[in-house]
Scaffold this motif. Structure first.
Motif, short mmCIF file in Angstrom:
data_model
loop_
_atom_site.label_atom_id
_atom_site.label_comp_id
_atom_site.label_asym_id
_atom_site.label_seq_id
_atom_site.Cartn_x
_atom_site.Cartn_y
_atom_site.Cartn_z
N UNK A 29 -38.64 -21.52 -14.86
CA UNK A 29 -39.20 -22.71 -14.21
C UNK A 29 -40.62 -22.44 -13.69
N UNK A 30 -40.84 -21.27 -13.13
CA UNK A 30 -42.17 -20.92 -12.60
C UNK A 30 -43.19 -20.80 -13.73
N UNK A 31 -42.78 -20.21 -14.84
CA UNK A 31 -43.70 -20.11 -15.97
C UNK A 31 -44.04 -21.49 -16.50
N UNK A 32 -43.05 -22.34 -16.66
CA UNK A 32 -43.30 -23.70 -17.13
C UNK A 32 -44.24 -24.44 -16.19
N UNK A 33 -44.07 -24.23 -14.89
CA UNK A 33 -44.92 -24.90 -13.89
C UNK A 33 -46.38 -24.48 -14.02
N UNK A 34 -46.63 -23.26 -14.50
CA UNK A 34 -48.01 -22.80 -14.72
C UNK A 34 -48.76 -23.74 -15.68
N UNK A 35 -48.02 -24.35 -16.57
CA UNK A 35 -48.61 -25.23 -17.59
C UNK A 35 -48.32 -26.70 -17.33
N UNK A 38 -41.99 -28.96 -18.41
CA UNK A 38 -40.61 -28.81 -17.93
C UNK A 38 -40.04 -27.43 -18.28
N UNK A 39 -39.14 -26.95 -17.44
CA UNK A 39 -38.49 -25.65 -17.66
C UNK A 39 -37.82 -25.59 -19.03
N UNK A 40 -37.31 -26.71 -19.51
CA UNK A 40 -36.60 -26.75 -20.78
C UNK A 40 -37.45 -26.22 -21.93
N UNK A 41 -38.76 -26.36 -21.86
CA UNK A 41 -39.64 -25.85 -22.91
C UNK A 41 -39.51 -24.33 -23.01
N UNK A 42 -39.54 -23.65 -21.87
CA UNK A 42 -39.40 -22.19 -21.86
C UNK A 42 -38.00 -21.80 -22.31
N UNK A 43 -37.00 -22.51 -21.82
CA UNK A 43 -35.62 -22.24 -22.22
C UNK A 43 -35.47 -22.37 -23.74
N UNK A 44 -36.09 -23.39 -24.31
CA UNK A 44 -35.91 -23.64 -25.75
C UNK A 44 -36.55 -22.57 -26.62
N UNK A 45 -37.73 -22.06 -26.25
CA UNK A 45 -38.29 -21.00 -27.10
C UNK A 45 -37.64 -19.66 -26.82
N UNK A 46 -37.24 -19.40 -25.56
CA UNK A 46 -36.59 -18.12 -25.27
C UNK A 46 -35.21 -18.04 -25.91
N UNK A 47 -34.56 -19.16 -26.11
CA UNK A 47 -33.23 -19.16 -26.74
C UNK A 47 -33.31 -19.20 -28.26
N UNK A 59 -51.38 -18.17 -24.66
CA UNK A 59 -51.43 -18.75 -23.31
C UNK A 59 -50.32 -18.18 -22.43
N UNK A 60 -49.13 -18.04 -22.99
CA UNK A 60 -48.01 -17.50 -22.21
C UNK A 60 -48.26 -16.04 -21.86
N UNK A 61 -48.74 -15.27 -22.82
CA UNK A 61 -49.06 -13.87 -22.54
C UNK A 61 -50.06 -13.76 -21.39
N UNK A 62 -51.11 -14.56 -21.45
CA UNK A 62 -52.13 -14.53 -20.40
C UNK A 62 -51.55 -14.96 -19.06
N UNK A 63 -50.69 -15.97 -19.05
CA UNK A 63 -50.11 -16.49 -17.81
C UNK A 63 -49.23 -15.45 -17.12
#
Length: 97
Positions: A29-35, A38-47, A59-63
């Motif tokens: 959720x915190x990573x998603x908030x950086x951009x 929604x948290x679901x975006x991070x959940x969907x690629x991590x899964x 962008x995620x690496x830099x964040x």
């Protein structure tokens, strides 16, 4: 699950990206908030339900405080050099050593 042309390399890079996020003590959720997403975006690629594109990966690496180039080099070593058999079609190296 969505697949990549190079699943071993993609899975290694994704595992390292998740590990880096966790080491940075960031929740999904915190990573998603950086951009502002929604948290679901991070959940969907991590899964594995969604593939990351190159821009998102950088962008995620830099964040999370990581170096995308170093992460990909490490992922390629983990994936046992899955690109070693490919020949370059570029006349000059893109990266000077």
């Amino acid at each position: 699950m969505v697949t990549s042309f190079y699943p071993d390399l993609y899975q290694a890079a994704l595992a390292l990206l998740i590990e880096a996020r966790e080491k940075a003590v960031l929740s999904q959720a915190e990573l998603a908030a950086c951009f502002g997403l929604p948290e679901q975006l991070v959940v969907s690629y991590e899964s594995g339900a969604r593939l990351l594109d190159v821009g998102e990966f950088v962008a995620i690496c830099r964040a999370i405080g990581g170096d995308p180039y170093e992460l990909l080099l490490k992922a390629e070593r983990i994936a046992d050099g899955s690109f070693a058999e490919l020949e370059s079609t570029v006349a000059e190296p893109l990266v000077e050593e």
